[in-house]
Design a protein around this motif. Structure first.
Motif, PDB file in Angstrom:
ATOM      1  N   VAL A   1      11.441   4.156   9.012  1.00 50.82           N
ATOM      2  CA  VAL A   1      10.122   3.989   8.398  1.00 50.82           C
ATOM      3  C   VAL A   1      10.049   4.902   7.183  1.00 50.82           C
ATOM      4  N   ALA A   2       9.716   4.345   6.040  1.00 48.70           N
ATOM      5  CA  ALA A   2       9.591   5.121   4.805  1.00 48.70           C
ATOM      6  C   ALA A   2       8.196   5.739   4.690  1.00 48.70           C
ATOM      7  N   GLY A   3       8.036   6.626   3.721  1.00 49.30           N
ATOM      8  CA  GLY A   3       6.727   7.229   3.471  1.00 49.30           C
ATOM      9  C   GLY A   3       5.735   6.229   2.919  1.00 49.30           C
ATOM     10  N   GLY A   4       4.492   6.307   3.380  1.00 55.56           N
ATOM     11  CA  GLY A   4       3.440   5.424   2.876  1.00 55.56           C
ATOM     12  C   GLY A   4       2.971   5.830   1.495  1.00 55.56           C
ATOM     13  N   GLY A   5       2.402   4.891   0.750  1.00 60.65           N
ATOM     14  CA  GLY A   5       1.868   5.181  -0.573  1.00 60.65           C
ATOM     15  C   GLY A   5       0.564   5.958  -0.506  1.00 60.65           C
ATOM     16  N   GLY A   6       0.178   6.553  -1.636  1.00 60.68           N
ATOM     17  CA  GLY A   6      -1.091   7.266  -1.739  1.00 60.68           C
ATOM     18  C   GLY A   6      -2.226   6.343  -2.148  1.00 60.68           C
ATOM     19  N   GLY A   7      -3.428   6.605  -1.621  1.00 58.47           N
ATOM     20  CA  GLY A   7      -4.581   5.770  -1.935  1.00 58.47           C
ATOM     21  C   GLY A   7      -5.029   5.913  -3.380  1.00 58.47           C
TER      22      GLY A   7
ATOM     23  N   MET B   1      28.389   1.370  15.878  1.00 55.03           N
ATOM     24  CA  MET B   1      28.839   2.729  15.628  1.00 55.03           C
ATOM     25  C   MET B   1      30.305   2.860  16.026  1.00 55.03           C
ATOM     26  N   SER B   2      30.985   3.828  15.418  1.00 53.42           N
ATOM     27  CA  SER B   2      32.385   4.080  15.772  1.00 53.42           C
ATOM     28  C   SER B   2      32.499   4.999  16.977  1.00 53.42           C
ATOM     29  N   GLY B   3      31.500   5.868  17.164  1.00 61.13           N
ATOM     30  CA  GLY B   3      31.551   6.894  18.194  1.00 61.13           C
ATOM     31  C   GLY B   3      32.027   8.210  17.616  1.00 61.13           C
ATOM     32  N   GLY B   4      31.190   9.236  17.751  1.00 63.18           N
ATOM     33  CA  GLY B   4      31.556  10.566  17.283  1.00 63.18           C
ATOM     34  C   GLY B   4      31.254  10.851  15.828  1.00 63.18           C
ATOM     35  N   GLU B   5      30.639   9.923  15.099  1.00 59.43           N
ATOM     36  CA  GLU B   5      30.380  10.157  13.679  1.00 59.43           C
ATOM     37  C   GLU B   5      29.078  10.937  13.465  1.00 59.43           C
ATOM     38  N   SER B   6      28.959  11.504  12.262  1.00 58.55           N
ATOM     39  CA  SER B   6      27.735  12.190  11.842  1.00 58.55           C
ATOM     40  C   SER B   6      27.048  11.350  10.778  1.00 58.55           C
ATOM     41  N   CYS B   7      25.764  11.062  10.967  1.00 61.41           N
ATOM     42  CA  CYS B   7      25.032  10.149  10.092  1.00 61.41           C
ATOM     43  C   CYS B   7      23.848  10.885   9.457  1.00 61.41           C
ATOM     44  N   PRO B   8      23.868  11.117   8.141  1.00 62.45           N
ATOM     45  CA  PRO B   8      22.717  11.743   7.487  1.00 62.45           C
ATOM     46  C   PRO B   8      21.459  10.889   7.612  1.00 62.45           C
ATOM     47  N   VAL B   9      20.338  11.539   7.857  1.00 59.84           N
ATOM     48  CA  VAL B   9      19.036  10.887   7.988  1.00 59.84           C
ATOM     49  C   VAL B   9      18.096  11.486   6.951  1.00 59.84           C
ATOM     50  N   VAL B  10      17.439  10.639   6.177  1.00 58.91           N
ATOM     51  CA  VAL B  10      16.465  11.086   5.186  1.00 58.91           C
ATOM     52  C   VAL B  10      15.095  10.548   5.574  1.00 58.91           C
ATOM     53  N   ILE B  11      14.110  11.453   5.654  1.00 58.16           N
ATOM     54  CA  ILE B  11      12.735  11.074   5.971  1.00 58.16           C
ATOM     55  C   ILE B  11      11.910  11.159   4.686  1.00 58.16           C
ATOM     56  N   GLY B  12      11.356  10.028   4.262  1.00 65.11           N
ATOM     57  CA  GLY B  12      10.592   9.974   3.032  1.00 65.11           C
ATOM     58  C   GLY B  12       9.210  10.581   3.167  1.00 65.11           C
ATOM     59  N   ALA B  13       8.754  11.214   2.084  1.00 67.93           N
ATOM     60  CA  ALA B  13       7.410  11.790   2.034  1.00 67.93           C
ATOM     61  C   ALA B  13       6.389  10.729   1.643  1.00 67.93           C
ATOM     62  N   GLY B  14       5.137  10.976   2.021  1.00 64.71           N
ATOM     63  CA  GLY B  14       4.054  10.100   1.588  1.00 64.71           C
ATOM     64  C   GLY B  14       3.722  10.309   0.129  1.00 64.71           C
ATOM     65  N   GLY B  15       3.230   9.248  -0.530  1.00 56.98           N
ATOM     66  CA  GLY B  15       2.832   9.342  -1.926  1.00 56.98           C
ATOM     67  C   GLY B  15       1.531  10.104  -2.091  1.00 56.98           C
ATOM     68  N   SER B  16       1.349  10.701  -3.253  1.00 59.07           N
ATOM     69  CA  SER B  16       0.125  11.452  -3.544  1.00 59.07           C
ATOM     70  C   SER B  16      -1.026  10.508  -3.869  1.00 59.07           C
ATOM     71  N   GLY B  17      -2.235  10.951  -3.562  1.00 55.91           N
ATOM     72  CA  GLY B  17      -3.411  10.154  -3.859  1.00 55.91           C
ATOM     73  C   GLY B  17      -3.774  10.187  -5.330  1.00 55.91           C
ATOM     74  N   GLY B  18      -4.395   9.100  -5.814  1.00 56.46           N
ATOM     75  CA  GLY B  18      -4.868   9.064  -7.190  1.00 56.46           C
ATOM     76  C   GLY B  18      -6.063   9.980  -7.400  1.00 56.46           C
ATOM     77  N   THR B  19      -6.391  10.242  -8.650  1.00 59.62           N
ATOM     78  CA  THR B  19      -7.503  11.140  -8.987  1.00 59.62           C
ATOM     79  C   THR B  19      -8.442  10.483  -9.992  1.00 59.62           C
ATOM     80  N   ALA B  20      -9.705  10.910  -9.973  1.00 55.37           N
ATOM     81  CA  ALA B  20     -10.693  10.433 -10.934  1.00 55.37           C
ATOM     82  C   ALA B  20     -10.479  11.134 -12.268  1.00 55.37           C
TER      83      ALA B  20
END
Length: 595
Positions: A46-52, A80-99
């Motif tokens: 699951v990726a990071g959600g956008g900002g409002g 999977m092959s078994g025994g491998e190392s898999c990098p995991v990246v967790i995405g940040a949420g987007g910033s909210g807009g401003t007036a």
């Protein structure tokens, strides 16, 4: 021995036993260490959600900010092959807009991608959710994403497109366009498009177990809900409530500002962390920011079953096929089209690049799975602004198939000899044309250039489909050859036209060859062979001669083949019916085909 009704040796099973716990949770980036005995896993990314989006600061005037799109949602069974190392990246949420001022609010920021880097070809990425639309902004490049952001309430923009970039199964849905009454529109969710409210997320409990589970969080297995839009115009005393978010971590929109008073609405509500939920939009006229998107998540379920060698579960097969990752381990046959670079021209027209193909009905090549095949795309012969010489084209190569570069068209009638041999031959002023099929292949890769022995002029260069035309006479380049290996018929590898001191230019022959010039028509450009056709350059009596067109390599594989092309300028596409879902790799520059 009988083995399940099949006569043959008993196969020793591979036992895939999950470690404890069987499900691994990532709420921040890290590395997954797969146990040596685990050969299959189901992975949620699951990726990071956008900002409002934000409204303008006009004291209750204007429209509400759009709700943001949820982060991309992808649930895929991987080997999977078994025994491998898999990098995991967790995405940040987007910033909210401003007036910004009383007329403009900015759109929300796009969420960040999440990924699971299993060994090729089983790693995959989910795209960050699109930001919600800003009031007074006609459009925003932030709005497309895993799921798209919803439009603002001013009615000036469409909703953001979901499933961007496209994958199968889709990773999300589009945000809504204008919903009326100056409400901000809902962002798309993993389970549904945005509407008046944020789109609902998707339920993972059929895969990871019934709720509650310690790794589910507050939404009991739903992830990637779209954000709600902000409330519309306020009356002097009554605020307009914001819209609800979609189930799965989206943030609700805030209420509009009360004209002449304080607002109970505040900024848009944030998406819940580690759900990929989109942020909520700001209510009309409120100076606060849109809600921040929820960060992403990765869940990995180690499959706990005994598996015979070469056996995949139906779920794995289905997910591989839908994701375009079902790769036959056995060899598979491919069709090919290999066109070399065309020859450049001087007075005589340049020969087309050698043209070799198996499609349709020829002998295919057999490729092995898990192999990298270098691809060479031949360059066209270089132009030469003065002097008798021009350059022949370069060869194109795929596996055991090599096509010869087109022969150069040349001048210098005072010496003996003929035009330049090549894949197709180049013409020589006042001399016989160069021969084609320099590689000696059957069927031939090209044809000879035309003859200009009796006149001070250049003849046409040879083409894949025919010999060049003589001078005196038409002087046209030899015809090209049409092929539909890519799904539509395209003519390539025609020869370049010959030049003459006076008279009429020779029109370019269809298939990428250049126009033959005269002394009174030295204008640049049209004498050059076209890129990625292998067309020969057109002859020029004075000025810069025509360069040859570069070659191309096209490979057509079964739809079940897992193939990729690099670098990024080369492509792999899937043909629609009636081509049966075949995959076509097109190389316009040298690169690598990976199976």
């Amino acid at each position: 021995m009988a083995n399940g009704g099949i006569i043959g040796p008993v196969q020793n099973p591979i036992v895939s036993i999950a470690s404890s716990p069987a499900i691994t949770e990532f709420n921040s980036s890290g590395t997954y260490s797969n146990p040596s005995t685990v050969k299959f896993a189901t992975v949620l990314v699951v990726a990071g959600g956008g900002g409002g989006g934000a409204s303008e600061s006009g004291n209750g005037q204007g429209g509400g900010g759009g709700g943001a799109g949820a982060g991309g949602f992808r649930l895929i069974c991987v080997q999977m092959s078994g025994g491998e190392s898999c990098p995991v990246v967790i995405g940040a949420g987007g910033s909210g807009g401003t007036a910004v001022n009383a007329s403009v609010g900015t759109p929300g920021g796009r969420g960040t991608d999440s990924s699971f880097a299993a060994p090729f070809p089983f790693g995959f990425t989910s795209t960050g959710g699109g930001g919600g639309g800003g009031d007074g902004c006609s459009s925003s490049s932030n709005m497309p994403g895993g799921s798209g952001g919803g439009a603002s309430g001013d009615g000036s923009q469409p909703g953001g497109t979901g499933n961007t970039p496209p994958v199968s199964p889709p990773q999300g849905n589009s945000g809504s366009g204008d919903v009326g009454s100056r409400y901000g529109a809902g962002g798309g969710g993993a389970g549904a498009s945005g509407g008046c409210n944020g789109g609902v997320g998707s339920d993972v409990t059929p895969t990871f177990g019934v709720a509650p589970q310690p790794f589910y969080g507050p939404f009991n297995g739903f992830y990637s809900g779209g954000g709600g839009g902000g409330g519309g115009d306020a009356t002097p005393t009554v605020p307009v409530a914001g819209r609800p978010a979609g189930n799965g971590g989206g943030g609700a929109g805030s209420a509009s500002y009360i004209q002449g008073g304080s607002s109970p609405g505040g900024g848009g509500n944030a998406g819940t962390v580690n759900t990929g939920g989109g942020g909520g939009g700001t209510g009309a006229g409120y100076t606060g920011s849109g809600g921040t998107g929820g960060s992403g998540k990765v869940l990995i379920k180690q499959l706990t079953k005994t598996v015979a060698p070469g056996v995949w579960s139906l779920q794995c097969q289905y997910n591989y096929k839908k994701a375009g990752q079902w790769s036959p381990s056995a060899p598979f046959d491919v069709d090919y089209l290999v066109v070399a670079g065309g020859g450049a021209a001087r007075d005589g027209g340049g020969g087309a690049g050698g043209y070799r193909t198996s499609f349709p009905g020829g002998t295919k090549l057999t490729l092995s799975g898990g192999t990298s095949y270098p691809i060479t795309v031949g360059a066209g012969g270089a132009s030469n602004p003065a002097g008798p010489a021009a350059s022949s084209g370069s060869s194109s190569i795929f596996s055991t198939i090599s096509s010869t570069g087109g022969g150069a068209g040349i001048t210098n009638p005072t010496s003996c000899g003929t035009g330049t041999p090549g894949g197709s031959g180049g013409s020589r002023r006042n001399r016989p044309g160069g021969s084609g099929n320099a590689g000696g292949y059957s069927p031939p890769e090209g044809n000879a250039a035309g003859d200009s022995s009796t006149v001070l002029a250049g003849a046409g260069g040879g083409g894949a489909g025919g010999v060049g035309q003589n001078a005196p006479g038409p002087r046209a380049g030899g015809s090209g050859s049409a092929n539909s290996i890519s799904g539509c018929s395209v003519t390539r590898a025609s020869g370049g036209g010959g030049a003459i001191s006076s008279g009429s230019p020779v029109a370019a022959t269809p298939g990428g060859g250049g126009e033959g010039k005269t002394g009174s028509s030295p204008a640049p450009g049209t004498q050059c062979g076209q890129a990625n056709t292998g067309g020969g350059g057109g002859g020029v009596w004075c000025g810069t001669n025509g360069s040859g067109g570069s070659g191309i390599v096209i490979i057509r594989a079964p739809g079940t083949a897992g193939i990729s092309a690099s670098p990024g300028t080369n492509t792999v596409t899937t043909l629609p019916a009636p081509a049966g879902g075949c995959k076509v790799a097109t190389f316009t520059v040298s690169g690598t085909l990976t199976t």
